[in-house]
Each structure stands twice: as C-alpha cells, then as structure tokens.
Design a protein around this motif. Structure first.
Motif, PDB file in Angstrom:
ATOM      1  N   GLY A 122      25.384   4.160 -33.272  1.00 53.77           N
ATOM      2  CA  GLY A 122      24.176   3.351 -33.126  1.00 53.77           C
ATOM      3  C   GLY A 122      23.870   2.483 -34.327  1.00 53.77           C
ATOM      4  N   ASP A 123      23.648   1.200 -34.073  1.00 55.37           N
ATOM      5  CA  ASP A 123      23.242   0.294 -35.148  1.00 55.37           C
ATOM      6  C   ASP A 123      21.931   0.736 -35.782  1.00 55.37           C
ATOM      7  OD1 ASP A 123      25.437  -1.317 -34.671  1.00 55.37           O
ATOM      8  OD2 ASP A 123      24.358  -2.740 -33.406  1.00 55.37           O
ATOM      9  N   GLU A 124      21.053   1.356 -34.997  1.00 55.47           N
ATOM     10  CA  GLU A 124      19.738   1.734 -35.503  1.00 55.47           C
ATOM     11  C   GLU A 124      19.832   2.797 -36.596  1.00 55.47           C
ATOM     12  OE1 GLU A 124      20.539   4.363 -31.903  1.00 55.47           O
ATOM     13  OE2 GLU A 124      20.902   2.290 -32.515  1.00 55.47           O
ATOM     14  N   LEU A 134      22.493   3.008 -38.746  1.00 56.67           N
ATOM     15  CA  LEU A 134      23.043   2.318 -39.914  1.00 56.67           C
ATOM     16  C   LEU A 134      22.024   1.390 -40.558  1.00 56.67           C
ATOM     17  CD1 LEU A 134      26.605   1.520 -38.541  1.00 56.67           C
ATOM     18  CD2 LEU A 134      26.028   3.147 -40.336  1.00 56.67           C
ATOM     19  N   SER A 135      21.103   0.856 -39.774  1.00 54.01           N
ATOM     20  CA  SER A 135      20.093  -0.045 -40.327  1.00 54.01           C
ATOM     21  C   SER A 135      18.941   0.706 -40.976  1.00 54.01           C
ATOM     22  CB  SER A 135      19.529  -0.959 -39.229  1.00 54.01           C
ATOM     23  OG  SER A 135      18.733  -0.209 -38.318  1.00 54.01           O
ATOM     24  N   GLY A 193      28.573   1.806 -35.780  1.00 58.53           N
ATOM     25  CA  GLY A 193      27.640   0.958 -35.055  1.00 58.53           C
ATOM     26  C   GLY A 193      28.054   0.769 -33.610  1.00 58.53           C
ATOM     27  N   ASP A 194      27.311  -0.072 -32.921  1.00 62.47           N
ATOM     28  CA  ASP A 194      27.576  -0.326 -31.501  1.00 62.47           C
ATOM     29  C   ASP A 194      28.671  -1.370 -31.350  1.00 62.47           C
ATOM     30  OD1 ASP A 194      25.482   1.437 -30.588  1.00 62.47           O
ATOM     31  OD2 ASP A 194      24.050  -0.088 -31.238  1.00 62.47           O
ATOM     32  N   GLU A 195      29.857  -1.027 -31.814  1.00 63.43           N
ATOM     33  CA  GLU A 195      31.012  -1.912 -31.742  1.00 63.43           C
ATOM     34  C   GLU A 195      32.149  -1.174 -31.044  1.00 63.43           C
ATOM     35  OE1 GLU A 195      32.093  -3.703 -35.468  1.00 63.43           O
ATOM     36  OE2 GLU A 195      30.038  -3.556 -36.216  1.00 63.43           O
ATOM     37  N   GLU A 204      35.306   0.002 -33.060  1.00 66.23           N
ATOM     38  CA  GLU A 204      35.023   1.068 -34.031  1.00 66.23           C
ATOM     39  C   GLU A 204      34.801   2.409 -33.338  1.00 66.23           C
ATOM     40  OE1 GLU A 204      35.174   0.780 -37.322  1.00 66.23           O
ATOM     41  OE2 GLU A 204      35.822  -1.292 -37.019  1.00 66.23           O
ATOM     42  N   ASP A 255      23.328  -2.411 -25.097  1.00 70.80           N
ATOM     43  CA  ASP A 255      24.119  -1.968 -26.239  1.00 70.80           C
ATOM     44  C   ASP A 255      24.461  -0.484 -26.184  1.00 70.80           C
ATOM     45  OD1 ASP A 255      21.512  -1.167 -26.624  1.00 70.80           O
ATOM     46  OD2 ASP A 255      21.402  -1.744 -28.737  1.00 70.80           O
TER      47      ASP A 255
END
Length: 259
Positions: free
Chosen positions: A21-23, A25-26, A55-57, A60, A86
């Motif tokens: 999750g990007d959230e 990492l941010s 992240g949401d990639e 990865e 996402d």
C-alpha cells in the motif's frame, strides 16, 4: 488449504509478511498489523523472518510475492484487496502464480448475503472484492464478509486491522506449526554499554541460543537494559541464563567497587 500439522519438535516453520500500500509508505496510514501477526505467529511456533513493504505497483508486488514464497513456509500479505482501483493485490498474486483471476461464485454469494442484510448495493466496486485467483481457497472474514484467500503458501488478507485479525484467526488453526521458541528476560540493572562485550562472549559460548539486549529508560534508576535469551531447548536457555546471571553479578560488583 493446508490443514493443521504439528511436525516434530525440531521442525522450524518460517514466515514473511508483505505489507502492500502506498498509504503505508507515505505515512498516511500507520501499520498496526505487523506486531499483531508477529506475536500470533510466535505463539504458534512459526518464526517470522522478514517483513517487506511495497507500494501499489504491480511489478513490485509480483516480484516480492515470488521472492518471499520461494524462501519461507508461509507469506502473509496485508492490504490491497478492497473495492478501489488501486486495490491490485489479488491480480498481482494471480500473476505471480501464473493463474487466471475472475469473480468467484463463493465470494459473490458471501458478499451478496451480507449486502442483503445491510441494505448495501452490489455494485462494480464491491464486485472487485469477489475476484479470486483460480485454485485459491477463501479466507473468511467475519467482520465485513469480503473474503481474503489462500493460494499455495501465500495467505492474502485485508489491511484494515480488525478485518486482518479476523482473517488471521480464521487461518491460524490450519497452519503448520513448529517447535516454539522459549524465552526468558533478565533485567540487567546496568547500561547496555556495561555488559555489551561480556554478553557477546556469552552468545558465542552458547551458539544454540539467541541472546539480545534491549535498552530502556527506568524513571527512577535511569538507563537500563533487559537481556533476553531464546532457544527451542530449555536446557540451553538455562545454561545461558546461568552464564548471564554470573556475568551480571561480576559487572554489578565492579560498579559498586568503583562507585
């Protein structure tokens, strides 16, 4: 899905956690799942060996799933199985295993029953949560119904802590378990720097144990240290503990003499 299996006392079962999750990492969302999973796996006799955050990639996630599932007995993923664009974990896991993914009739039925009770609408977004890789078993979710899934040695769970905990409770009885690590904690009543060299020698002399030092601050006495001894053999723990206690007695005596 793998059933409960308790191998011999020397068997070691390992695991990794993949947080997605990007959230995370941010920093917008603070992870509350790693500690809970670690504590529960330890209680089961499963060694958590690695934690990764991606992240949401797609690339990865796929790479991380494949790397971890080849290395450990189990991989637990958290996050990315919700209703938004996402939330791509299910697709990525399917790609990692090289299988198709589609709306699973079992998941659709579970979610439809839940929505009928709550008055919600089975729309396109919610249908995303019924997409399950081919060949996977469902991981039931008693909190909000939308299931996770288990494919191979990868267990895919939600990121919301209460839902993740319900899913982990669901799979826990079905996991293979190994010999549990025994653990004893000794309060040093000394600073970490006072015992570091001696503790290293003790660790070297007791190779069948894991010995760690964990500094903390005592409001009355100031800097202090907890020494933790771990092993799967009670005799090894006892032997290392005796060495540590003897060392601490010498260190404390030296501290008093120089005071």
């Amino acid at each position: 899905m793998t059933g409960t299996n308790s191998p011999g006392p020397k068997t070691i079962v390992t695991a990794a956690v993949l947080v997605i999750g990007d959230e995370i990492l941010s920093g917008r969302t603070k992870d509350k799942n790693i500690g809970y999973i670690a504590e529960n796996l330890t209680a089961l006799g499963i060694d958590l060996k690695e934690v990764r955050v991606v992240g949401d990639e797609e690339g990865e996630i796929v790479a991380a799933v494949n790397a971890l599932r080849a290395r450990y007995t189990y991989v637990f993923t958290t996050g990315g199985i919700g209703p938004t664009h996402d939330d791509i974990t299910a697709d990525c896991v399917a790609k990692a295993f090289g299988v198709a993914i589609d709306h699973d009739p079992r998941a659709v039925a579970i979610l439809a029953e839940r929505l009928a009770k709550t008055g919600g609408e089975m729309n396109e977004a919610r249908m995303r949560m019924t997409r399950i890789p081919a060949g996977a078993d469902l991981v039931l979710n008693k909190v909000s119904a939308a299931p996770g899934f288990w494919i191979g040695n990868v267990i895919v769970m939600a990121g919301v802590p209460s839902i993740m905990q319900a899913m982990l409770d669901e799979v826990a009885p079905k996991l293979k378990t190994g010999a549990k690590l025994l653990s004893e904690t000794i309060r040093a009543d000394a600073k970490e720097g006072d015992v570091g060299t001696e503790l290293g020698a003790i660790a070297k002399a007791n190779p069948d144990t894991i010995i760690g030092s964990y500094p903390f601050f005592d409001e009355k006495l100031g800097p202090n240290t907890n020494l933790v001894i771990r092993s799967r053999d009670a005799a090894h723990v006892a032997a290392a503990r005796a060495d540590v206690e003897a060392m601490l007695a010498r260190v404390r005596a030296g501290m008093k003499a120089s005071a």
